[in-house]
Design a protein around this motif. Structure first.
Motif, PDB file in Angstrom:
ATOM      1  N   SER A 206       8.884 141.660  84.083  1.00  0.00           N
ATOM      2  CA  SER A 206       8.764 142.681  85.131  1.00  0.00           C
ATOM      3  C   SER A 206       9.537 142.283  86.372  1.00  0.00           C
ATOM      4  O   SER A 206       9.798 141.096  86.625  1.00  0.00           O
ATOM      5  CB  SER A 206       7.294 142.891  85.490  1.00  0.00           C
ATOM      6  OG  SER A 206       6.781 141.763  86.175  1.00  0.00           O
ATOM      7  N   ASP A 207       9.901 143.261  87.172  1.00  0.00           N
ATOM      8  CA  ASP A 207      10.600 142.984  88.427  1.00  0.00           C
ATOM      9  C   ASP A 207       9.769 142.094  89.337  1.00  0.00           C
ATOM     10  O   ASP A 207      10.307 141.202  90.014  1.00  0.00           O
ATOM     11  CB  ASP A 207      10.930 144.296  89.147  1.00  0.00           C
ATOM     12  CG  ASP A 207      12.111 145.021  88.525  1.00  0.00           C
ATOM     13  OD1 ASP A 207      12.836 144.401  87.720  1.00  0.00           O
ATOM     14  OD2 ASP A 207      12.310 146.206  88.850  1.00  0.00           O
ATOM     15  N   ASP A 208       8.467 142.341  89.397  1.00  0.00           N
ATOM     16  CA  ASP A 208       7.611 141.523  90.258  1.00  0.00           C
ATOM     17  C   ASP A 208       7.650 140.053  89.839  1.00  0.00           C
ATOM     18  O   ASP A 208       7.700 139.159  90.688  1.00  0.00           O
ATOM     19  CB  ASP A 208       6.171 142.046  90.224  1.00  0.00           C
ATOM     20  CG  ASP A 208       5.992 143.329  91.008  1.00  0.00           C
ATOM     21  OD1 ASP A 208       6.897 143.693  91.785  1.00  0.00           O
ATOM     22  OD2 ASP A 208       4.937 143.985  90.839  1.00  0.00           O
ATOM     23  N   ASP A 209       7.609 139.803  88.536  1.00  0.00           N
ATOM     24  CA  ASP A 209       7.635 138.420  88.073  1.00  0.00           C
ATOM     25  C   ASP A 209       9.015 137.796  88.263  1.00  0.00           C
ATOM     26  O   ASP A 209       9.137 136.610  88.581  1.00  0.00           O
ATOM     27  CB  ASP A 209       7.218 138.346  86.606  1.00  0.00           C
ATOM     28  CG  ASP A 209       5.706 138.431  86.431  1.00  0.00           C
ATOM     29  OD1 ASP A 209       4.981 138.382  87.445  1.00  0.00           O
ATOM     30  OD2 ASP A 209       5.242 138.553  85.282  1.00  0.00           O
ATOM     31  N   ILE A 210      10.071 138.579  88.068  1.00  0.00           N
ATOM     32  CA  ILE A 210      11.414 138.061  88.326  1.00  0.00           C
ATOM     33  C   ILE A 210      11.557 137.702  89.805  1.00  0.00           C
ATOM     34  O   ILE A 210      12.127 136.664  90.162  1.00  0.00           O
ATOM     35  CB  ILE A 210      12.481 139.088  87.904  1.00  0.00           C
ATOM     36  CG1 ILE A 210      12.503 139.232  86.380  1.00  0.00           C
ATOM     37  CG2 ILE A 210      13.860 138.666  88.410  1.00  0.00           C
ATOM     38  CD1 ILE A 210      13.467 140.289  85.868  1.00  0.00           C
ATOM     39  N   ASP A 211      11.028 138.539  90.675  1.00  0.00           N
ATOM     40  CA  ASP A 211      11.103 138.257  92.109  1.00  0.00           C
ATOM     41  C   ASP A 211      10.323 137.000  92.473  1.00  0.00           C
ATOM     42  O   ASP A 211      10.728 136.225  93.345  1.00  0.00           O
ATOM     43  CB  ASP A 211      10.578 139.449  92.910  1.00  0.00           C
ATOM     44  CG  ASP A 211      11.509 140.654  92.849  1.00  0.00           C
ATOM     45  OD1 ASP A 211      12.650 140.500  92.344  1.00  0.00           O
ATOM     46  OD2 ASP A 211      11.101 141.745  93.283  1.00  0.00           O
ATOM     47  N   ALA A 212       9.190 136.788  91.804  1.00  0.00           N
ATOM     48  CA  ALA A 212       8.410 135.573  92.056  1.00  0.00           C
ATOM     49  C   ALA A 212       9.176 134.341  91.583  1.00  0.00           C
ATOM     50  O   ALA A 212       9.181 133.296  92.253  1.00  0.00           O
ATOM     51  CB  ALA A 212       7.055 135.662  91.364  1.00  0.00           C
ATOM     52  N   LEU A 213       9.832 134.438  90.453  1.00  0.00           N
ATOM     53  CA  LEU A 213      10.671 133.343  89.977  1.00  0.00           C
ATOM     54  C   LEU A 213      11.789 133.053  90.972  1.00  0.00           C
ATOM     55  O   LEU A 213      12.085 131.895  91.282  1.00  0.00           O
ATOM     56  CB  LEU A 213      11.272 133.692  88.615  1.00  0.00           C
ATOM     57  CG  LEU A 213      10.360 133.538  87.399  1.00  0.00           C
ATOM     58  CD1 LEU A 213      10.949 134.287  86.198  1.00  0.00           C
ATOM     59  CD2 LEU A 213      10.167 132.064  87.055  1.00  0.00           C
ATOM     60  N   TYR A 214      12.407 134.096  91.470  1.00  0.00           N
ATOM     61  CA  TYR A 214      13.464 133.938  92.473  1.00  0.00           C
ATOM     62  C   TYR A 214      12.938 133.201  93.699  1.00  0.00           C
ATOM     63  O   TYR A 214      13.569 132.267  94.210  1.00  0.00           O
ATOM     64  CB  TYR A 214      14.004 135.306  92.869  1.00  0.00           C
ATOM     65  CG  TYR A 214      14.981 135.272  94.017  1.00  0.00           C
ATOM     66  CD1 TYR A 214      16.311 134.922  93.809  1.00  0.00           C
ATOM     67  CD2 TYR A 214      14.569 135.588  95.321  1.00  0.00           C
ATOM     68  CE1 TYR A 214      17.210 134.896  94.862  1.00  0.00           C
ATOM     69  CE2 TYR A 214      15.460 135.563  96.374  1.00  0.00           C
ATOM     70  CZ  TYR A 214      16.782 135.207  96.144  1.00  0.00           C
ATOM     71  OH  TYR A 214      17.673 135.164  97.192  1.00  0.00           O
ATOM     72  N   ALA A 215      11.754 133.595  94.145  1.00  0.00           N
ATOM     73  CA  ALA A 215      11.163 132.945  95.313  1.00  0.00           C
ATOM     74  C   ALA A 215      10.946 131.462  95.062  1.00  0.00           C
ATOM     75  O   ALA A 215      11.199 130.621  95.941  1.00  0.00           O
ATOM     76  CB  ALA A 215       9.843 133.628  95.671  1.00  0.00           C
TER      77      ALA A 215
END
Length: 416
Positions: free
Chosen positions: A125-134
């Motif tokens: 999901s986008d939310d999980d990808i964004d968390a990985l990015y963070a």
């Protein structure tokens, strides 16, 4: 295994994640720092994806890359995914990171090789990808550039990956199945996405694409044996087939992924990294959800041809001499000496590669070793001829109702 990862396959399993190249062009500035909760979430997801195993060598800095991957198309090296602005991905924007995960494209527009399993990560999901990015934006920068890939023409032409994607890659996030439970959907999301189990456990075609019709029914890859040399390994059939995990319950699989052992097996070889660096650190709920999903997979059977009666008789004699005292004449094993061999997914795998590695070189145990009641198995490669190992393996793969099929002396010679 430790976070040091030796040469691996195309792509590895249980291995193998986030094979991203920083590119040579100037990137836009990274997005603003994320909250602490997003970073912690991303760290957990990076563990679920087992990023450290593919991006940290025994001698290098954390996530600095340099792990080599032996593939049928050449040797690739994992990249630096620390927050270094030039050598790593510190200057990537959140959208660029999403594109690499979702589409397999670098910030400079070049295609990524699928040794970085964006074919699975596209489902995150986008939310999980964004968390990985963070999280990756907080990984200490490593000022180091991994070696260049060593791939012959035409495989060194990234543009060709566009045609490969058109044939074999379906982009898109995971869609829950409304007919299934929340737990099942969570497990499917992890297994098919970040955990990318199919990277090792699904057979591939000649162009390196997973065969979707045989998903998770057992694959073949290259990894190291105890002395560090490279050998083929066979990932087991994860479906509910008789030659797969038919005998395992959800509790059995949960225990294996969470602790590295159950009543059927204790982890060894390439699965050490998956369990020691990833699944044992996940929540009990997530590991159980993965197990629920895997145990729901319909059976896909792989039956091999049976060896001759003469070979099987020879193999039974060798089993009595070398194996029967620990695993018992019945193959049912003993709680204090050896695990059961009846119905073993390793023994019945579509390829005998992992069985041959075990017989010839002994099982490579995790460090630190797990506490198990079983005795440590010795290596028989120097004690037996190719013909003897082939006969023993053939017997193991057909005795007690096992359906793995015959092994030839040529198969054994290839492991010398």
């Amino acid at each position: 295994m430790s976070t040091a990862h030796s040469l691996n396959s195309w792509p590895h399993v249980l291995a193998s994640v986030l094979l991203m190249a920083a590119g040579t062009m100037q990137h836009a500035a990274a997005d603003a720092p994320a909250s602490d909760s997003a970073v912690e979430r991303g760290k957990y997801l990076a563990i679920a994806g087992n990023c450290s195993s593919c991006h940290t060598t025994g001698q290098g800095e954390y996530m600095a890359g340099g792990v080599s991957f032996a593939t049928p198309f050449g040797t690739l090296y994992s990249t630096n995914i620390t927050s270094h602005p030039e050598k790593g991905i510190g200057s990537w924007t959140r959208e660029q990171f999403r594109t690499s995960m979702r589409s397999g494209v670098r910030p400079n527009g070049e295609h990524l090789y699928p040794a970085f399993p964006y074919t699975s990560f596209t489902k995150v999901s986008d939310d999980d990808i964004d968390a990985l990015y963070a999280y990756f934006q907080t990984v200490p920068p490593a000022d180091w550039t991994p070696p260049e890939n060593d791939m012959p023409f035409p495989f060194n032409q990234r543009a060709l990956m566009g045609a490969w994607k058109a044939l074999f890659f379906k982009e898109g996030a995971f869609t829950p199945d409304p007919k299934q439970s929340d737990e099942w959907n969570r497990g499917a999301y992890l297994v098919e996405g970040l955990a990318h189990c199919g990277a090792c456990h699904t057979p591939r075609n000649m162009l390196g694409a997973e065969k979707s019709s045989q998903a998770l029914s057992g694959g073949l890859y290259t990894d190291k044996i105890p002395d560090g040399d490279l050998m083929p390994w066979s990932a087991v059939n994860l479906t509910s087939a008789k030659s797969g995990l038919a005998k395992w319950t959800v509790d059995d699989l949960t225990s294996y992924l969470k602790t590295g052992k159950n009543s059927f097996i204790a982890t060894y070889g390439p699965m050490n990294e998956v369990i020691m660096n990833s699944t044992r650190h996940l929540s009990e709920a997530d590991v159980r959800a993965m197990s629920v999903y895997i145990k729901s997979l319909p059976p896909i059977e792989h039956k091999g041809s049976k060896a001759s009666d003469k070979v099987l008789a020879h193999g039974e004699m060798l089993y009595t001499v070398y194996c029967g005292s620990c695993h018992l004449p019945t193959g049912l094993g003993d709680p204090n000496s050896g695990p059961p061999l009846v119905g073993s997914a390793v023994i019945q795998a579509p390829s005998p590669a992992s069985l041959l590695n075990t017989l010839m070189f002994g099982p490579e145990l995790p460090e630190p070793a797990l506490e198990t009641q079983w005795m440590t198995m010795e290596a028989f490669g120097e004690k037996m001829t190719d013909e003897e190992i082939a006969a023993l393996a053939s017997y193991l793969r057909s005795a007690w109702g096992n359906e793995g099929g015959a092994v030839s002396a040529k198969d054994v010679a290839a492991h010398r």
